[in-house]
Design an enzyme around this catalytic site. Sequence first.
Site, mmCIF file in Angstrom:
data_model
loop_
_atom_site.group_PDB
_atom_site.id
_atom_site.type_symbol
_atom_site.label_atom_id
_atom_site.label_comp_id
_atom_site.label_asym_id
_atom_site.label_seq_id
_atom_site.Cartn_x
_atom_site.Cartn_y
_atom_site.Cartn_z
ATOM 1 N N TYR A 112 0.870 -1.171 0.000
ATOM 2 C CA TYR A 112 0.000 0.000 0.000
ATOM 3 C C TYR A 112 0.910 1.226 0.000
ATOM 4 O O TYR A 112 1.380 1.683 1.038
ATOM 5 C CB TYR A 112 -0.934 -0.018 1.215
ATOM 6 N N ASP A 153 -1.880 -1.321 -4.179
ATOM 7 C CA ASP A 153 -2.307 0.041 -4.497
ATOM 8 C C ASP A 153 -1.060 0.913 -4.539
ATOM 9 O O ASP A 153 -0.489 1.220 -3.494
ATOM 10 C CB ASP A 153 -3.291 0.517 -3.430
#
Length: 261
Positions: A112, A153
């Site tokens: 992330y 992400d």
Amino acid sequence: MKIATWNVNSIRTRQEQVLAWLQTNPVDVLCLQETKVNDPQFPRLPFENLGYHLYICGQKAYNGVAIFSRQPLEDITVGFAAILDENTVQSFDEQKRVIAGTIDGVRIINLYVPNGASVGSEKYLYKLGWLKLLKEYLQKTLEKTPNLCVCGDFNIALEDRDIHDPKGRENHIMASDAERQALKDILELGLADAFRKFNTESGQFSWWDYRAASFPRNKGWRIDHHYLSSSLYDQAKSCTIDKTPRKLEKPSDHTPVIVEL
DNA sequence: ATGGCCGGCGGTGCCGGA
């Protein structure tokens, strides 16, 4: 083997949607971001009852990553300090953004990447520093395990075709030159975008802002990626974005991306 | 037109997200 990545924007809020998605899409590995929960509070049981092994690294309210796998994973590590020395990592492991594990000789790294807030901000500098550290982390990883799938992400759209409207992107978070260059530097280690092996079109997105009816107007960004080392890239059979969960009531603002090796 | 809309937290407003 199918490996999916999905920023769920709170696993507790999205629990039923993730369960339903896994029942329809029984992927081998699911990498989650923004679980937003401490490990003891993670809702493990429903997913374990579906037949998944869970590997989680979370914190209260923010960030948090997890890997679900049908088969047990080997060599689970969390954070950068699993590989890099503490002087290099400094405080960058305080935010829970990195978890990795190995299956069938494939090292899966679930990330992330920091958002960065706005170009030039303190958080932006943190993002760039984090990406520099990530490059060192991946360089060392590749020396040991050549079969690498780095997914998650990334909060970066690498090319203009990954943005609904690239106008003004130089000063926009997720598309500034320094962010793109930092990601390109990482990819030069020998990683390639699985999605672009199969689809060269624009208008293919994995995230849409909750505001301004962005999803129905397809005003999105492609910021969730699978980057594969060359051996895996050659093997990749497909890479697809599943927009179905984004259409539900109370969706995550991201939707799953699935690579098949 | 530079906002809108979410989730979590903690207590009914604010921060972070992207």
